[in-house]
Design a protein around this motif. Structure first.
Motif, PDB file in Angstrom:
ATOM      1  N   SER A  44      38.434  16.477  17.794  1.00 24.77           N
ATOM      2  CA  SER A  44      38.680  17.230  19.024  1.00 24.77           C
ATOM      3  C   SER A  44      38.450  18.718  18.782  1.00 24.77           C
ATOM      4  O   SER A  44      38.424  19.179  17.638  1.00 24.77           O
ATOM      5  N   ARG A  45      38.313  19.445  19.877  1.00 23.31           N
ATOM      6  CA  ARG A  45      38.141  20.886  19.761  1.00 23.31           C
ATOM      7  C   ARG A  45      39.397  21.518  19.180  1.00 23.31           C
ATOM      8  O   ARG A  45      39.326  22.456  18.386  1.00 23.31           O
ATOM      9  N   GLY A  46      40.556  21.001  19.552  1.00 22.23           N
ATOM     10  CA  GLY A  46      41.811  21.527  19.016  1.00 22.23           C
ATOM     11  C   GLY A  46      41.871  21.431  17.503  1.00 22.23           C
ATOM     12  O   GLY A  46      42.250  22.391  16.822  1.00 22.23           O
ATOM     13  N   GLN A  47      41.481  20.279  16.955  1.00 21.30           N
ATOM     14  CA  GLN A  47      41.466  20.107  15.501  1.00 21.30           C
ATOM     15  C   GLN A  47      40.449  21.054  14.864  1.00 21.30           C
ATOM     16  O   GLN A  47      40.708  21.624  13.800  1.00 21.30           O
ATOM     17  N   ALA A  48      39.292  21.204  15.503  1.00 21.42           N
ATOM     18  CA  ALA A  48      38.264  22.100  14.979  1.00 21.42           C
ATOM     19  C   ALA A  48      38.758  23.547  14.973  1.00 21.42           C
ATOM     20  O   ALA A  48      38.526  24.286  14.000  1.00 21.42           O
ATOM     21  N   MET A  49      39.439  23.939  16.019  1.00 16.35           N
ATOM     22  CA  MET A  49      39.944  25.306  16.103  1.00 16.35           C
ATOM     23  C   MET A  49      41.005  25.591  15.043  1.00 16.35           C
ATOM     24  O   MET A  49      41.051  26.690  14.478  1.00 16.35           O
ATOM     25  N   ILE A  50      41.834  24.595  14.749  1.00 18.47           N
ATOM     26  CA  ILE A  50      42.853  24.763  13.700  1.00 18.47           C
ATOM     27  C   ILE A  50      42.195  24.973  12.348  1.00 18.47           C
ATOM     28  O   ILE A  50      42.546  25.892  11.602  1.00 18.47           O
ATOM     29  N   LEU A  51      41.205  24.123  12.011  1.00 18.12           N
ATOM     30  CA  LEU A  51      40.512  24.278  10.725  1.00 18.12           C
ATOM     31  C   LEU A  51      39.741  25.595  10.678  1.00 18.12           C
ATOM     32  O   LEU A  51      39.760  26.295   9.664  1.00 18.12           O
ATOM     33  N   GLU A  52      39.070  25.942  11.768  1.00 23.57           N
ATOM     34  CA  GLU A  52      38.325  27.206  11.820  1.00 23.57           C
ATOM     35  C   GLU A  52      39.245  28.390  11.514  1.00 23.57           C
ATOM     36  O   GLU A  52      38.918  29.259  10.710  1.00 23.57           O
ATOM     37  N   ARG A  53      40.414  28.418  12.141  1.00 19.49           N
ATOM     38  CA  ARG A  53      41.361  29.513  11.927  1.00 19.49           C
ATOM     39  C   ARG A  53      41.821  29.549  10.468  1.00 19.49           C
ATOM     40  O   ARG A  53      41.904  30.612   9.853  1.00 19.49           O
ATOM     41  N   LEU A 105      35.430   9.446  26.957  1.00 20.85           N
ATOM     42  CA  LEU A 105      34.563   9.682  25.813  1.00 20.85           C
ATOM     43  C   LEU A 105      35.014  10.951  25.096  1.00 20.85           C
ATOM     44  O   LEU A 105      35.199  11.982  25.720  1.00 20.85           O
ATOM     45  N   CYS A 106      35.162  10.843  23.816  1.00 26.55           N
ATOM     46  CA  CYS A 106      35.597  11.969  23.010  1.00 26.55           C
ATOM     47  C   CYS A 106      34.378  12.550  22.301  1.00 26.55           C
ATOM     48  O   CYS A 106      33.685  11.842  21.575  1.00 26.55           O
ATOM     49  N   MET A 107      34.099  13.793  22.546  1.00 26.68           N
ATOM     50  CA  MET A 107      32.951  14.442  21.926  1.00 26.68           C
ATOM     51  C   MET A 107      33.388  15.056  20.598  1.00 26.68           C
ATOM     52  O   MET A 107      34.375  15.783  20.560  1.00 26.68           O
ATOM     53  N   PRO A 108      32.694  14.755  19.518  1.00 23.97           N
ATOM     54  CA  PRO A 108      33.090  15.344  18.240  1.00 23.97           C
ATOM     55  C   PRO A 108      32.771  16.838  18.195  1.00 23.97           C
ATOM     56  O   PRO A 108      31.812  17.305  18.811  1.00 23.97           O
ATOM     57  N   TYR A 109      33.581  17.557  17.485  1.00 21.22           N
ATOM     58  CA  TYR A 109      33.363  18.979  17.251  1.00 21.22           C
ATOM     59  C   TYR A 109      33.126  19.173  15.764  1.00 21.22           C
ATOM     60  O   TYR A 109      33.562  18.365  14.950  1.00 21.22           O
ATOM     61  N   PHE A 110      32.432  20.226  15.435  1.00 16.74           N
ATOM     62  CA  PHE A 110      32.123  20.534  14.049  1.00 16.74           C
ATOM     63  C   PHE A 110      32.590  21.942  13.725  1.00 16.74           C
ATOM     64  O   PHE A 110      32.390  22.867  14.510  1.00 16.74           O
ATOM     65  N   VAL A 111      33.199  22.083  12.564  1.00 14.36           N
ATOM     66  CA  VAL A 111      33.481  23.396  12.010  1.00 14.36           C
ATOM     67  C   VAL A 111      32.363  23.634  11.012  1.00 14.36           C
ATOM     68  O   VAL A 111      32.046  22.761  10.205  1.00 14.36           O
ATOM     69  N   TYR A 112      31.725  24.794  11.116  1.00  9.59           N
ATOM     70  CA  TYR A 112      30.567  25.050  10.250  1.00  9.59           C
ATOM     71  C   TYR A 112      30.741  26.366   9.504  1.00  9.59           C
ATOM     72  O   TYR A 112      31.459  27.259   9.953  1.00  9.59           O
TER      73      TYR A 112
END
Length: 116
Positions: free
Chosen positions: A80-89, A24-31
């Motif tokens: 994924s958290r990885g994708q969220a972290m890239i956008l956050e940065r 199961l893949c949990m969605p992450y959010f950039v806010y």
């Protein structure tokens, strides 16, 4: 050590009892939050946007506590958290003008608390 199970960390998913091949893949959010009282933005990532906003507004996050209250301006779901972290940065590296352009482009209204 014969007969003793290996530590959990060393097991592959196929070796875990009860694992049926479902991941199961949990969605992450950039806010993006905005503080009206301090004219300040904050960018972060989480799996639970409502809970995270609540933590910020209760002063439970050291970085944002001095600037309460916060309002949600925009949040974007990532797979994924990885994708969220890239956008956050990337967003944290934008200046305010470019961040506001990003907010408008993705359906938010800068500094108004209108979330998507």
């Amino acid at each position: 050590m014969a007969g003793k199970a290996p530590p959990f960390e060393s097991l592959s998913l196929r070796q875990i009892p009860g694992y049926a091949g479902i991941f199961l893949c949990m969605p992450y959010f950039v806010y993006i939050l905005y503080s009206d009282t301090h004219n300040r933005y904050y960018i972060g990532q989480t799996t639970d946007v409502a809970q995270r906003l609540n933590r910020h507004n209760k002063g439970m996050e050291k970085a944002t506590a001095p600037y309460n209250p916060w309002r949600m301006i925009l949040f974007i779901e990532k797979d994924s958290r990885g994708q969220a972290m890239i956008l956050e940065r990337k967003l944290k590296n934008l200046n305010t003008s470019d961040l506001e352009k990003f907010i408008v482009k993705h359906g938010g209204v800068p500094g108004t608390g209108v979330a998507r």
